[in-house]
Enzyme design. Structure first.
Site, PDB file in Angstrom:
ATOM      1  N   ASP A   1     -57.928 -11.103 -20.161  1.00 38.66           N
ATOM      2  CA  ASP A   1     -58.322 -12.499 -19.966  1.00 38.66           C
ATOM      3  C   ASP A   1     -57.721 -13.063 -18.674  1.00 38.66           C
ATOM      4  OD1 ASP A   1     -59.612 -14.822 -20.630  1.00 38.66           O
ATOM      5  OD2 ASP A   1     -58.100 -15.496 -22.069  1.00 38.66           O
TER       6      ASP A   1
ATOM      7  N   HIS B   1     -64.032 -11.834 -11.760  1.00 40.08           N
ATOM      8  CA  HIS B   1     -64.472 -10.678 -12.552  1.00 40.08           C
ATOM      9  C   HIS B   1     -64.471  -9.404 -11.704  1.00 40.08           C
ATOM     10  CE1 HIS B   1     -65.227 -13.218 -15.888  1.00 40.08           C
ATOM     11  NE2 HIS B   1     -66.265 -13.831 -15.375  1.00 40.08           N
TER      12      HIS B   1
ATOM     13  N   LEU C   1     -57.435  11.211 -22.676  1.00 38.72           N
ATOM     14  CA  LEU C   1     -57.312   9.791 -23.039  1.00 38.72           C
ATOM     15  C   LEU C   1     -58.652   9.338 -23.609  1.00 38.72           C
ATOM     16  CD1 LEU C   1     -55.274   7.224 -22.184  1.00 38.72           C
ATOM     17  CD2 LEU C   1     -57.232   6.684 -20.778  1.00 38.72           C
TER      18      LEU C   1
HETATM   19  C1  IPE Z   1     -61.797 -12.896 -24.814  1.00 37.40           C
HETATM   20  O1  IPE Z   1     -61.625 -13.793 -23.787  1.00 37.40           O
HETATM   21  C2  IPE Z   1     -62.921 -11.937 -24.479  1.00 37.40           C
HETATM   22  C3  IPE Z   1     -62.642 -10.997 -23.404  1.00 37.40           C
HETATM   23  C4  IPE Z   1     -61.527 -10.872 -22.748  1.00 37.40           C
HETATM   24  C5  IPE Z   1     -63.734 -10.116 -23.078  1.00 37.40           C
HETATM   25  P1  IPE Z   1     -62.351 -15.222 -23.800  1.00 37.40           P
HETATM   26  O2  IPE Z   1     -61.944 -15.895 -22.535  1.00 37.40           O
HETATM   27  O3  IPE Z   1     -63.795 -15.067 -24.047  1.00 37.40           O
HETATM   28  O4  IPE Z   1     -61.683 -15.928 -25.066  1.00 37.40           O
HETATM   29  P2  IPE Z   1     -61.526 -17.464 -25.407  1.00 37.40           P
HETATM   30  O5  IPE Z   1     -62.840 -18.119 -25.137  1.00 37.40           O
HETATM   31  O6  IPE Z   1     -60.449 -18.003 -24.508  1.00 37.40           O
HETATM   32  O7  IPE Z   1     -61.100 -17.485 -26.843  1.00 37.40           O
HETATM   33  C1  IPE Z   2     -61.914 -12.595 -19.038  1.00 36.32           C
HETATM   34  O1  IPE Z   2     -61.704 -13.588 -18.093  1.00 36.32           O
HETATM   35  C2  IPE Z   2     -63.198 -11.840 -18.808  1.00 36.32           C
HETATM   36  C3  IPE Z   2     -64.229 -12.118 -19.826  1.00 36.32           C
HETATM   37  C4  IPE Z   2     -64.102 -12.867 -20.871  1.00 36.32           C
HETATM   38  C5  IPE Z   2     -65.510 -11.474 -19.624  1.00 36.32           C
HETATM   39  P1  IPE Z   2     -62.282 -15.060 -18.294  1.00 36.32           P
HETATM   40  O2  IPE Z   2     -63.592 -15.147 -17.612  1.00 36.32           O
HETATM   41  O3  IPE Z   2     -62.292 -15.449 -19.723  1.00 36.32           O
HETATM   42  O4  IPE Z   2     -61.186 -15.891 -17.510  1.00 36.32           O
HETATM   43  P2  IPE Z   2     -60.642 -17.339 -17.867  1.00 36.32           P
HETATM   44  O5  IPE Z   2     -60.171 -17.317 -19.270  1.00 36.32           O
HETATM   45  O6  IPE Z   2     -61.794 -18.286 -17.656  1.00 36.32           O
HETATM   46  O7  IPE Z   2     -59.540 -17.561 -16.881  1.00 36.32           O
HETATM   47 MG    MG Z   3     -60.944 -16.383 -20.920  1.00 35.84          MG
END
Ligand code: IPE
Ligand code: IPE
Ligand code: MG
Length: 253
Positions: free
Chosen positions: A34, A51, A145
């Site tokens: 995240d 990303h 792995l």
């Molecule tokens: C969880 O992160 C999903 C992934 C890392 C793929 P999100 O950013 O979607 O989660 P929330 O919305 O903060 O719960």
């Molecule tokens: C995690 O990073 C990647 C996915 C959920 C696909 P985020 O896109 O959720 O990043 P934040 O939480 O907005 O910083």
């Molecule tokens: Mg996120």
């Protein structure tokens, strides 16, 4: 590298990165990757640039996992809830995932990584579905792995899917126990995660491995996913090594 450098622990700090040999390394590590959006925002960049940085980070983290002796890695790449994001972000992410498979597959294969997919294949663009299936097929005999990519994954959807299959196969109620149920999950033959890491400081599970994580150790770091490197992974493992896993029992002193 000179002899002096290789004998000097300060100069040669990177080469000496390794978890303690006096405590067990987690066998199965799962990561909620995240913080890509916040990483981009902090740099005044579009979310997709975050990303992009996040996918570029996969290689060094996977290499470190292997070097540290981890045998199974599960990465949360896209949740069933992430479809609710703006279409440009969703499409950009799907494209990035395709590009990553194209770019990394050969190197992962050479390193003996077996790729698996956790989640529902439907809704994933057909071209990405094909690449996933090819990656699974191509690496299926590798043993160094196991890399589970959780993509269009939701813990609740997984439990519903397992239950549907159990009903479809006509199991009788008395035939169902926890071990049998586990075998119907996407992770079927794999052991549960020992350590679940979440980057970017959020203390929530976000529908990730809700069955399998019942007794996992959780580790949350404020470090954003694109900045999470081998040192941060080592810190997580060191925390894990200091935990006492009791599984509900009383341990003798
Ligand atoms: C969880 O992160 C999903 C992934 C890392 C793929 P999100 O950013 O979607 O989660 P929330 O919305 O903060 O719960
Ligand atoms: C995690 O990073 C990647 C996915 C959920 C696909 P985020 O896109 O959720 O990043 P934040 O939480 O907005 O910083
Ligand atoms: Mg996120």
């Amino acid at each position: 590298m000179t002899l002096t450098a290789s004998l000097n622990p300060v100069l040669d700090a990177t080469a000496s990165l390794a978890p303690s040999a006096f405590a067990s390394v987690p066998n199965h590590v799962a990561i909620i990757m995240d913080g890509n959006g916040r990483w981009a925002k902090a740099r005044n960049l579009p979310r997709l640039a975050g990303h992009q940085a996040g996918t570029s980070n996969l290689r060094r983290v996977l290499r470190a996992c292997k070097n540290y002796g981890i045998k199974i890695v599960t990465l949360y790449a896209f949740s069933t809830e992430n479809w609710q994001r703006p279409p440009e972000e969703v499409n950009g992410l799907m494209r990035l995932l395709e590009v990553s498979i194209d770019r990394e597959l050969e190197a992962l294969h050479r390193e003996g990584v077996q790729i698996r997919h956790l989640g529902r294949l439907d809704r994933i663009p057909p071209s990405l579905q094909q690449k996933i299936q090819r990656a699974i097929e191509y690496t299926r005999h590798n043993t160094h792995l196991i890399l589970n990519v959780a993509l269009n994954y939701g813990g609740r959807a997984e439990i519903v899917d397992a239950t549907r299959r159990i009903i479809a196969e006509g199991l009788r109620p008395e035939e169902l126990d926890e071990a049998t149920f586990s075998r119907y999950l996407y992770t079927s033959d794999l052991p549960d995660p020992d350590l679940i890491i979440r980057t970017s400081g959020e203390y929530r599970v976000s529908n990730f491995l809700i069955w399998q994580g019942a007794y996992a150790e959780y580790y949350v770091t404020d470090v954003l996913w694109p900045d999470f490197d081998e040192r941060e992974l080592l810190k997580a493992i060191e925390h894990y090594q200091r935990r006492e896993r009791r599984f509900g029992r009383v341990l003798s002193a």
